[in-house]
Write an enzyme that holds these catalytic residues in place. Sequence first.
Site, PDB file in Angstrom:
ATOM      1  N   THR A  59     -25.620  54.140  76.674  1.00 19.18           N
ATOM      2  CA  THR A  59     -24.539  53.967  75.700  1.00 19.18           C
ATOM      3  C   THR A  59     -24.973  53.141  74.484  1.00 19.18           C
ATOM      4  O   THR A  59     -26.050  52.547  74.469  1.00 19.18           O
ATOM      5  CB  THR A  59     -23.308  53.351  76.422  1.00 19.18           C
ATOM      6  N   GLU A  83     -23.597  58.805  78.750  1.00 15.47           N
ATOM      7  CA  GLU A  83     -23.567  58.229  80.096  1.00 15.47           C
ATOM      8  C   GLU A  83     -24.933  57.709  80.505  1.00 15.47           C
ATOM      9  O   GLU A  83     -25.402  56.754  79.921  1.00 15.47           O
ATOM     10  CB  GLU A  83     -23.014  59.223  81.122  1.00 15.47           C
ATOM     11  N   ASP A 141     -19.016  59.695  85.989  1.00 12.27           N
ATOM     12  CA  ASP A 141     -18.163  58.500  85.930  1.00 12.27           C
ATOM     13  C   ASP A 141     -16.882  58.684  86.758  1.00 12.27           C
ATOM     14  O   ASP A 141     -16.108  57.741  86.920  1.00 12.27           O
ATOM     15  CB  ASP A 141     -17.787  58.148  84.480  1.00 12.27           C
ATOM     16  N   GLY A 192     -22.917  50.147  81.032  1.00  9.02           N
ATOM     17  CA  GLY A 192     -22.238  50.613  82.236  1.00  9.02           C
ATOM     18  C   GLY A 192     -21.019  49.745  82.498  1.00  9.02           C
ATOM     19  O   GLY A 192     -20.360  49.275  81.578  1.00  9.02           O
TER      20      GLY A 192
HETATM   21  N1  GLY Z   1     -20.520  56.082  80.805  1.00  2.86           N
HETATM   22  C1  GLY Z   1     -20.251  54.733  80.495  1.00  2.86           C
HETATM   23  C2  GLY Z   1     -18.808  54.463  80.366  1.00  2.86           C
HETATM   24  O1  GLY Z   1     -18.088  55.323  79.919  1.00  2.86           O
HETATM   25  O2  GLY Z   1     -18.355  53.403  80.696  1.00  2.86           O
END
Ligand code: GLY
Length: 588
Positions: free
Chosen positions: A410, A430, A450, A496
């Site tokens: 991210t 992601e 997720d 994350g």
């Molecule tokens: N994939 C990281 C988030 O959306 O938190």
Amino acid sequence: MAMCLAVMAQGAVAQQAADAVDPEAAGVGVFESLSPEVSASLALKGAGAPVEASQWMVAAANPHAVQAGADVLAAGGTAADALVAVQVMLGLVEPQSSGLGGGAFLVWYDAERGALTTYDGRETAPLAATPRLFQDATGAPLRFFDAVVGGRSVGTPGTPALLAQVHERYGRHAWADLLEPARKLAAAGFSVSPRLAQLVANDAERLAASDITAEYFLPAGVPVAAGDRLVNLPYAHTLEVLAQQGMGAFYAGDLAKSIVATVQGAKDNPGVLSEVDLAIYRVKERPAVCAAYRAHEVCGMGPPSSGAIAVGQTLGMLQGYDLSAGPSDVTVRRLIGDAARLAFADRGRFVADSDFVPVPVEGMLEPSYLAQRGALLAGDRALEEVSAGSPAFDHALNWADGEAIELPSTSHISIVDSYGNVASMTTTIENGFGSRLMVGGFLLNNELTDFSFRSHREGVPIANRVEPGKRPRSSMSPTIVMKDGAPVIVAGSPGGSRIIGYTTQAIIAMIDWGMDPQQAATLPHAVNRFGTYDLEAGTSAEALADGLGAVGYETNARALTSGLHLIAIGDRLRGGADPRREGIVLGE
Ligand code: GLY
């Protein structure tokens, strides 16, 4: 024109373990501790001073991207214009973290209306997806990377639609002009950054799973190295098409067909994304979710993100406590850590896409509920047990705790323009390199992982289970902090589910500890989500280990890969870039 340059990561990149993960064997606590993205070593760099400016400012994770945004802002563009230029450039030079193949959440302050709003450009599950998408024939959850790599994990991308929508509404510059710097650099080639080179080397085996991806990142089977010139003609072509035809050309026509063919044709792990999924994708504008903290309102992205709720709950539980002893104080860390654990317990039980399951957002942020949860912190030892609370709600709720795995990747972009508009956008594909599938010169996301892989626990459904058309729960926490009705802090980070802790700490650092944005971005991390206290290895945070151990925590020294981009808005604009990434701040 005098532009100020902030911290730029340089030097060696710290190697980090990112082994294959077996959720069943490992358990959530363990596999959430892996980090496929590396950070630059903090020990190599000092904090530096914040960048100061008076008219506009942009902070993001790569100098090319920040420069593209700065050029737009200097020429009278809005934050929406700059956002487009920054994002399409990040998709080229920081391809592992975000891009056209992913999703994003934007918190936007509209200076003309004096109002906040948010845009949800989250990926959606295909209509053909079922709650068993990430389970084997017996109903057991798949191993994490078995689910990630290939087409199965790819959700309908939302970032392109989000960019088009905010540009349409708030942009002043011609759409095609905003794509041109990235198109030109893609055609001419850019110099591979040390961080990208390190990440490619670490991930070479998974990148090799797709021929197109391997050809780009591992030419002749060798990982690209720092300083190599990387030309991306398919990306240049994609941007040319989107410049000429608009973002509609992403969601229908040749590009959409190629995306679907890539997902459905993935060698070992095909997915179910269809042209209909692309054609029906819509960005959702949603009200900002705000929580009171000290004299401020901390505002961000509500469901499907858990970001604003978890940041707001953590801060709300801390309202009654004095944190002025600072980040090295064990009691302060105990309070922050256990408030976060309580927030994570609620998050795991209640938060999912609110268009599919009722989420008690107001009840979770109700001051009396947070005071009651905060009272649990009044002792002098770590909480022995933490479980979800009972926020007020007018629906009966019976959810089992979910267990989505969010590993750090991210990117975060913070922008203030010369009209007073503010953009705080966290953007992602992601996992680092997403699904590892590439089409049109960009990587496709693995955002569907997720979701909770399990759909039920002992017969009780999990709120964040896969459902067709649903958006997976996120931890992304793009934030704008308001005071007296005006924006005063722009914040956000990758990382994350640790995004929540990184963003919360930055806000506390600036509000309670009087730090400037650069100090707040550089401050060593101590993060607690599920009990174990993660302390940033190689920093002063490690010195907390004995004190935290004495009050009952297990501690774990490890790299903590934030990428905070912070702007404080006052008599001047002051910006800070996280030295753990390669970002800078520019302003005028
Ligand atoms: N994939 C990281 C988030 O959306 O938190």
